[in-house]
Structures are given as structure tokens and as C-alpha cells.
Design a protein around this motif. Structure first.
Motif, PDB file in Angstrom:
ATOM      1  N   PRO A  15      -1.430   8.516  -7.355  1.00 23.67           N
ATOM      2  CA  PRO A  15      -2.754   8.421  -8.136  1.00 23.67           C
ATOM      3  C   PRO A  15      -3.731   9.491  -7.629  1.00 23.67           C
ATOM      4  O   PRO A  15      -4.967   9.044  -7.995  1.00 23.67           O
ATOM      5  CB  PRO A  15      -2.673   6.821  -6.622  1.00 23.67           C
ATOM      6  CG  PRO A  15      -1.762   7.000  -5.945  1.00 23.67           C
ATOM      7  CD  PRO A  15      -0.886   8.460  -5.412  1.00 23.67           C
ATOM      8  N   SER A  64       3.027   2.912  -4.899  1.00 15.79           N
ATOM      9  CA  SER A  64       2.609   3.983  -6.065  1.00 15.79           C
ATOM     10  C   SER A  64       2.886   3.547  -7.278  1.00 15.79           C
ATOM     11  O   SER A  64       2.041   3.863  -7.549  1.00 15.79           O
ATOM     12  CB  SER A  64       3.486   5.832  -5.879  1.00 15.79           C
ATOM     13  OG  SER A  64       4.628   5.473  -6.578  1.00 15.79           O
ATOM     14  N   ILE A  67       0.214   0.939  -8.035  1.00 21.88           N
ATOM     15  CA  ILE A  67      -1.254   1.725  -7.610  1.00 21.88           C
ATOM     16  C   ILE A  67      -1.737   2.334  -9.178  1.00 21.88           C
ATOM     17  O   ILE A  67      -2.282   1.662  -9.894  1.00 21.88           O
ATOM     18  CB  ILE A  67      -1.205   2.675  -7.030  1.00 21.88           C
ATOM     19  CG1 ILE A  67      -1.043   1.570  -4.993  1.00 21.88           C
ATOM     20  CG2 ILE A  67      -2.769   3.025  -6.366  1.00 21.88           C
ATOM     21  CD1 ILE A  67      -1.096   2.974  -4.197  1.00 21.88           C
ATOM     22  N   MET A  68      -1.046   3.291  -9.675  1.00 23.45           N
ATOM     23  CA  MET A  68      -0.551   3.628 -10.671  1.00 23.45           C
ATOM     24  C   MET A  68      -1.288   2.589 -12.048  1.00 23.45           C
ATOM     25  O   MET A  68      -1.551   2.539 -13.051  1.00 23.45           O
ATOM     26  CB  MET A  68       0.703   4.390 -11.370  1.00 23.45           C
ATOM     27  CG  MET A  68       0.899   5.327 -10.678  1.00 23.45           C
ATOM     28  SD  MET A  68      -0.213   6.890 -10.209  1.00 23.45           S
ATOM     29  CE  MET A  68       0.580   7.978 -11.553  1.00 23.45           C
TER      30      MET A  68
END
Ligand SMILES: N[C@@H](CCC(=O)N[C@@H](CS)C(=O)NCC(=O)O)C(=O)O
Length: 203
Positions: A15, A64, A67-68
């Protein structure tokens, strides 16, 4: 936004790269992942792991990959629904199933002096990492520059994060992967501020 983060974690690097390339402002909140009390700080994340993104509305987004995808929605870093979007998902799942469990664990064990204590575990993770890099090379063999095709996407960032640490466990990148790493690092606004895990002697 806030990113709950650790400077040596390549999961957290993902991120950080995307936020930099999207030119988004955020606050970095360092979490001591060796401190059990961090569970208070990350109480709303079921796994208590970093990274976690806290949105301006106060929502907590762990993992992750999640979030991406959240940050990339509606940007050029995520292709529209269809085959190229499916390719992004393919590589995000690959990263979590194959690459990260191999290279992240081998990197951590080697740098923390743990590889000699559990050589069978280390060998298993190292070999998984090597197989994942070979699979990545095979995936890049069609000659297209990026993982989802012609366009750089969150899949490239996600897979780059641990692939580029292979040298820390003395793994050489296949040439197709080394060339792709160079292409990723040459994309506009790319930053890699991952801190190395200091090498500890095994005791
Ligand atoms: N699948 C998660 C993995 C997150 C993860 O393993 N984070 C590590 C740092 S790289 C962590 O928080 N470790 C602390 C612990 O294991 O207690 C993701 O992709 O975000």
C-alpha cells in the motif's frame, strides 16, 4: 487515511507504493509487530496483523490485497471488470498462496537467525519461494510487460513486494522476473522504502 504499518514488512510496502503512485495523503502509524500489546491498537483487525488501512470514515481494512483493491477502485491501477481484472485477482491470490508464504517466511527466518533452528521448515519455505518465482517467470513468458497484460496494475505491486526481496534469501531472480522488476521500479512515482530486516546471528 491512516496506514497501520511496519517499515520492514513487504506486506506493508504494497500500500505504501500504491498510495505514493496515487499521490494520496495518509498518516503512517508504526506498529511494533513484536509487541503483544499491539492487539489494543489493532483490536478491530481479526488477525491483528499489519497492514491495516483506516479510511477517513473510520473503517478498518486489513489484508494487503483488500487494501490494494479498495484504493485502486476507479483508477488506472485496476482494469475494469473482465478478463484483465480476473488476471489481477489471479496474481493477488497467487501472491498470498504461493509467493508470500514462501519468501516472506524464509526472509524472516533467515534474517532473524531462525533458519538454523528449524532447517526443515526453512528449506520448505525457501523451496516454495523458488517455485513461486519460477511460476512468476512462466506467467511473464507471454511477452506482455505486466502481470495483467499491457497495463501496470495493483497485481504488479502486490507481487513485486516479496519477489524483489529474493536476494535476501540468496535466491536469484529468473531473468524474465528481473526484467519485470526493473519495469515496475521504472513506473511513474514508484517508491521502495522497505527497510531490510537486520541480520541476526542464530544463537
Ligand atoms: N495476509 C496478510 C499478511 C499480513 C502479515 O503477515 N503481516 C505481518 C507483517 S509482514 C505481521 O503483522 N506480523 C505480526 C505477527 O505475525 O504477529 C496481508 O497480506 O496483509
Amino acid at each position: 487515511m491512516k496506514l497501520y504499518d511496519h517499515a520492514m514488512s513487504a506486506n506493508c510496502l504494497k500500500p505504501r507504493i500504491l498510495l505514493a503512485q496515487l499521490r494520496l495523503e495518509y498518516e503512517r502509524v508504526g506498529v511494533d509487530i513484536f509487541d503483544r500489546d499491539r492487539h489494543g491498537q489493532l483490536a478491530r483487525n481479526p488477525t491483528k496483523l499489519v497492514p491495516v488501512l483506516e479510511t477517513d470514515d473510520g473503517a478498518f481494512i486489513p489484508e494487503s490485497g483488500a487494501i490494494m483493491l479498495f484504493l485502486a477502485e476507479g483508477t488506472p491501477f485496476l482494469p475494469p471488470p473482465g478478463v484483465d481484472r480476473a488476471r489481477v485477482h489471479q496474481w493477488l491470490f497467487f501472491e498470498q498462496n504461493q509467493l508470500e508464504p514462501g519468501l516472506a517466511v524464509a526472509r524472516f527466518m533467515k534474517r532473524m537467525g531462525l533458519a538454523d533452528h528449524a532447517p526443515e521448515v526453512y528449506k520448505n519455505r525457501f523451496n516454495q519461494g523458488r517455485r513461486a518465482l519460477d511460476a512468476l517467470a512462466a506467467g511473464l513468458a507471454d511477452g506482455r510487460p505486466f502481470l495483467a497484460g499491457d497495463t501496470y496494475s495493483v497485481a504488479d505491486i502486490q507481487v513485486y513486494a516479496y519477489a524483489h526481496t529474493a536476494g535476501e534469501v540468496d535466491l536469484e531472480l529468473p531473468s524474465a522476473v528481473a526484467d519485470w522488476v526493473a519495469r515496475v521500479e521504472a513506473t511513474p512515482g514508484f517508491v521502495n522504502d522497505l527497510e531490510p530486516i537486520p541480520m541476526r546471528e542464530s544463537s
